[in-house]
Design a protein around this motif. Structure first.
Motif, mmCIF file in Angstrom:
data_model
loop_
_atom_site.group_PDB
_atom_site.id
_atom_site.type_symbol
_atom_site.label_atom_id
_atom_site.label_comp_id
_atom_site.label_asym_id
_atom_site.label_seq_id
_atom_site.Cartn_x
_atom_site.Cartn_y
_atom_site.Cartn_z
ATOM 1 N N LEU A 88 0.653 -1.275 -0.143
ATOM 2 C CA LEU A 88 0.203 0.133 -0.140
ATOM 3 C C LEU A 88 0.784 1.236 0.085
ATOM 4 C CD1 LEU A 88 -2.876 1.503 0.434
ATOM 5 C CD2 LEU A 88 -2.479 1.031 2.862
ATOM 6 N N LEU A 89 1.868 1.372 0.863
ATOM 7 C CA LEU A 89 2.581 2.477 0.996
ATOM 8 C C LEU A 89 3.840 2.687 0.063
ATOM 9 C CD1 LEU A 89 3.524 2.177 5.084
ATOM 10 C CD2 LEU A 89 1.602 3.565 3.676
ATOM 11 N N PHE A 90 4.131 1.717 -0.643
ATOM 12 C CA PHE A 90 5.355 2.100 -1.535
ATOM 13 C C PHE A 90 5.289 1.217 -3.077
ATOM 14 C CE2 PHE A 90 7.355 1.310 2.846
ATOM 15 C CZ PHE A 90 7.454 2.670 2.982
ATOM 16 N N VAL A 91 4.164 0.533 -3.194
ATOM 17 C CA VAL A 91 4.411 -0.208 -4.580
ATOM 18 C C VAL A 91 3.189 0.063 -5.464
ATOM 19 C CG1 VAL A 91 4.337 -2.733 -5.668
ATOM 20 C CG2 VAL A 91 5.780 -2.106 -3.556
ATOM 21 N N ALA A 459 14.195 -0.203 -7.777
ATOM 22 C CA ALA A 459 13.676 0.264 -9.136
ATOM 23 C C ALA A 459 12.363 1.353 -9.012
ATOM 24 C CB ALA A 459 13.171 -0.749 -9.827
ATOM 25 N N ILE A 460 11.677 1.261 -7.935
ATOM 26 C CA ILE A 460 10.782 2.064 -7.906
ATOM 27 C C ILE A 460 11.072 3.485 -7.157
ATOM 28 C CG2 ILE A 460 8.506 2.674 -6.597
ATOM 29 C CD1 ILE A 460 7.830 -0.261 -7.166
ATOM 30 N N TRP A 461 12.053 3.387 -6.251
ATOM 31 C CA TRP A 461 12.252 4.532 -5.344
ATOM 32 C C TRP A 461 13.611 5.063 -5.300
ATOM 33 C CZ3 TRP A 461 8.342 7.160 -3.210
ATOM 34 C CH2 TRP A 461 7.066 6.356 -3.239
ATOM 35 N N SER A 533 9.400 10.204 -13.759
ATOM 36 C CA SER A 533 8.066 11.034 -13.801
ATOM 37 C C SER A 533 6.774 9.998 -13.974
ATOM 38 C CB SER A 533 7.971 11.990 -14.975
ATOM 39 O OG SER A 533 7.048 12.782 -15.121
ATOM 40 N N ALA A 534 7.146 9.092 -14.702
ATOM 41 C CA ALA A 534 5.915 7.849 -15.010
ATOM 42 C C ALA A 534 5.730 7.346 -13.617
ATOM 43 C CB ALA A 534 6.618 6.951 -16.118
ATOM 44 N N LEU A 535 6.548 7.129 -12.911
ATOM 45 C CA LEU A 535 6.395 6.464 -11.489
ATOM 46 C C LEU A 535 5.793 7.248 -10.472
ATOM 47 C CD1 LEU A 535 9.816 4.377 -11.253
ATOM 48 C CD2 LEU A 535 7.372 3.387 -11.174
ATOM 49 N N HIS A 536 6.297 8.578 -10.326
ATOM 50 C CA HIS A 536 5.794 9.366 -9.251
ATOM 51 C C HIS A 536 5.308 10.699 -9.672
ATOM 52 C CE1 HIS A 536 8.080 6.267 -7.023
ATOM 53 N NE2 HIS A 536 9.036 6.511 -7.470
#
Length: 568
Positions: A88-91, A459-461, A533-536
């Motif tokens: 929930l928080l990160f993914v 890879a996300i953060w 930008s696409a992620l966050h």
């Protein structure tokens, strides 16, 4: 043979088959087959994720672990439910905003590397196979109790394994993600209904959870053990202080302090790396919908696991007294203790509902197995069919050919897992595992949390992650986890063995450290800011970025037009 139980199972299969037929994809499209066109609503997707996630380990395994190990079994419920907090928080939202087909697809595009994609496919397949095998084992155990008879010369256990494999493989290959989503949602609701009915029946009989825990804790825990001379009872030795037998309400029946912590870390980190669960977030229409879906899943998980823990305790408290009035229980118990802890819920169902009650609970167990198998097979098909076949084996494949490749993968992986389950003897593992199904599923969580989750989160953060770093992290995490598994099997689950069999506490930091160290010495992808930008990026940021791209492309076309006019 239990006619009422088989009728209940047949009714459930008829319902889910009907949904698969009605909701099947109308066109031949990989987007429809793998992701249901990315049009799955919040509540529907939440129920489908629960159907995916609440496997045999959840329905049979948690109650079984509590039944045989008391408080130590509750750690499974805590870990399985808490695993969705980091999701929930990160993914959830960044993953959906990025918008790919699978975890390997996400990592391959995020890091602009086909090598990363292929390494991730290999890790994903290992996780899927290690998750599929205990599901097949659970189906065999349930069929053995439900029907008690095999077909075509097969044992009841082998018949159950093959029956569930054939049934769900056909449904998945036919219905794809769209049909599977709705059948999993319906299967979860049936599963939850079965648990609620059994809980109401148990509580209505006068059962008190607090009183039962106090009564059970007054005597040492015992477990049924299978030896060459037959079945016997043995004390559960206390792992924490080694000065006596374990009690139901005290930690230490199966895991010491370090083992308990290692188990929780393995389950919590492993959830974010489970391919069949994470792939479901790609089916949400938006990142916000993906986040809200997870909120619903957390609420449903809390209800589900609270009921499973209560019913595992009820089985331990109520079954010994029921043996006197039910002759059939004598074949399943040793001095009032079940030989196979996974029989706890089905036996309660028969005590309170007769053969029909057994049918409802056993059908629920098989539904849990088949629902999870469906999600795992689709995740396997997505990683092989989309990430390998379409990109490397046949880059010019038509949509029809790609979907056929996915369906072929479903069949191959399903029967590979069934073959592995058939080679096992569950009764030989009862003495060393608190719950065969829950413990084996934990190994899949541990592998996912060791090899995929650290790289996935980085890879996300983290902007600085590189393709070489991700490859080193996944390979290193998987190697450490598999090496520790092998050592743990040799050592056993006593002492240091409990840490070796839940290796995420060590393997995940190794994977993260390798990823960071190698990434520091290699170059990041050239378009990392666009990926970030696409992620966050906010909706306004993404809208501005799209406008800028349109203006740039429009300016280029005008410039090309002027040059063409001048040449003329």
């Amino acid at each position: 043979m239990n006619g009422a139980s088989l009728a209940a199972l047949a009714a459930v299969l008829l319902v889910v088959t009907g949904f698969a037929v009605v909701i099947r994809p109308r066109g031949v499209s990989t987007l429809d087959f793998y992701l249901a066109g990315r049009r799955v609503g919040v509540i529907t997707n939440a129920c489908a994720i629960c159907g995916d996630y609440f496997s045999a380990a959840s329905f049979l395994g948690v109650a079984a672990a509590v039944y045989v190990s008391g408080v130590d079994g509750v750690w499974y419920a805590v870990g399985f439910a808490a695993g969705f907090v980091p999701v929930l928080l990160f993914v959830a939202a960044p993953l959906r905003r990025f918008g790919e087909f699978s975890i390997p697809d996400f990592l391959g595009r995020r890091l602009a590397s086909e090598r990363v994609r292929l390494v991730a496919v290999g890790v994903v397949q290992l996780i899927i196979l290690s998750y599929l095998i205990p599901q097949a084992v659970g189906s065999g155990i349930t069929w053995e109790l439900l029907v008690g008879r095999g077909v075509a010369g097969l044992s009841p256990y082998a018949t159950g394994v093959l029956f569930s494999t054939v049934a769900i493989t056909g449904l998945v290959a036919f219905g794809g993600m769209r049909g599977t989503t709705w059948t999993q949602a319906v299967q979860f609701l049936l599963l939850l209904t079965a648990l609620v009915w059994l809980a109401v029946a148990v509580l209505g009989s006068g059962f008190s959870y607090g009183g039962a825990v106090a009564d059970l804790s007054a005597e040492p825990l015992t477990a049924a053990v299978h030896t060459d001379d037959g079945w016997r009872l043995a004390l559960e030795q206390n792992r924490v202080d080694d000065d006596g037998a374990a009690a139901f309400n005290e930690p230490g029946a199966r895991y010491g302090r370090l083992g308990q912590f290692a188990l929780i870390i393995a389950l919590v980190l492993g959830t974010a790396g489970l391919p069949h669960v994470m792939n479901r977030y790609f089916t949400s229409p938006t990142g916000t919908a993906a986040r809200m879906t997870t909120v619903w899943v957390l609420g449903l998980a809390g209800i589900f696991y609270a009921l499973a823990v209560m019913l595992g305790t009820a089985a331990r408290a109520l079954i010994p007294a029921a043996v006197k009035d039910n002759a059939w229980l004598a074949e399943l118990t040793v001095d009032g203790v079940l030989r196979m802890p996974e029989h706890a819920l089905p036996v309660l169902g028969r005590i309170y509902g007769g053969n029909a009650g057994l049918g409802v609970i056993a059908a629920g167990a098989l539904v849990a197995v088949m629902s999870t198998i469906a999600g795992l097979l689709l995740a396997s098909a997505a990683s092989w069919g989309h990430d390998v076949y379409e990109r490397h084996i046949n880059p010019r494949a038509t949509q029809r050919q790609a979907v056929r490749a996915g369906r072929a993968t479903v069949v191959v992986v399903a029967f590979a897992s069934a073959g592995s389950a058939l080679a096992m003897r569950p009764e030989s593992l009862v003495a060393v595992l608190p719950s065969i199904v829950a413990t084996m599923v934990t190994w899949a969580f541990a592998l996912a949390g060791s090899a995929l989750t650290p790289v996935f989160l980085l890879a996300i953060w983290w902007r600085g992650i590189t393709a070489a770093g991700a490859t080193a992290g996944m390979a290193g995490g998987a190697a450490v986890a598999l090496t520790m598994f092998a050592a743990g099997i040799l050592v056993g689950d006593r002492g240091v063995g409990e840490l070796l069999l839940t290796p995420t506490l060590i393997a995940a930091p190794v994977a993260a450290a390798l990823t960071v160290l190698v990434s520091r010495r290699t170059s990041v992808p050239p378009d990392v800011e666009r990926m970030w930008s696409a992620l966050h990026g906010t909706a306004a940021d993404r809208h501005a970025e799209r406008l800028a791209r349109l203006m740039i492309s429009g300016g280029r076309r005008r410039g090309q037009g002027r040059r063409t006019g001048a040449q003329r």
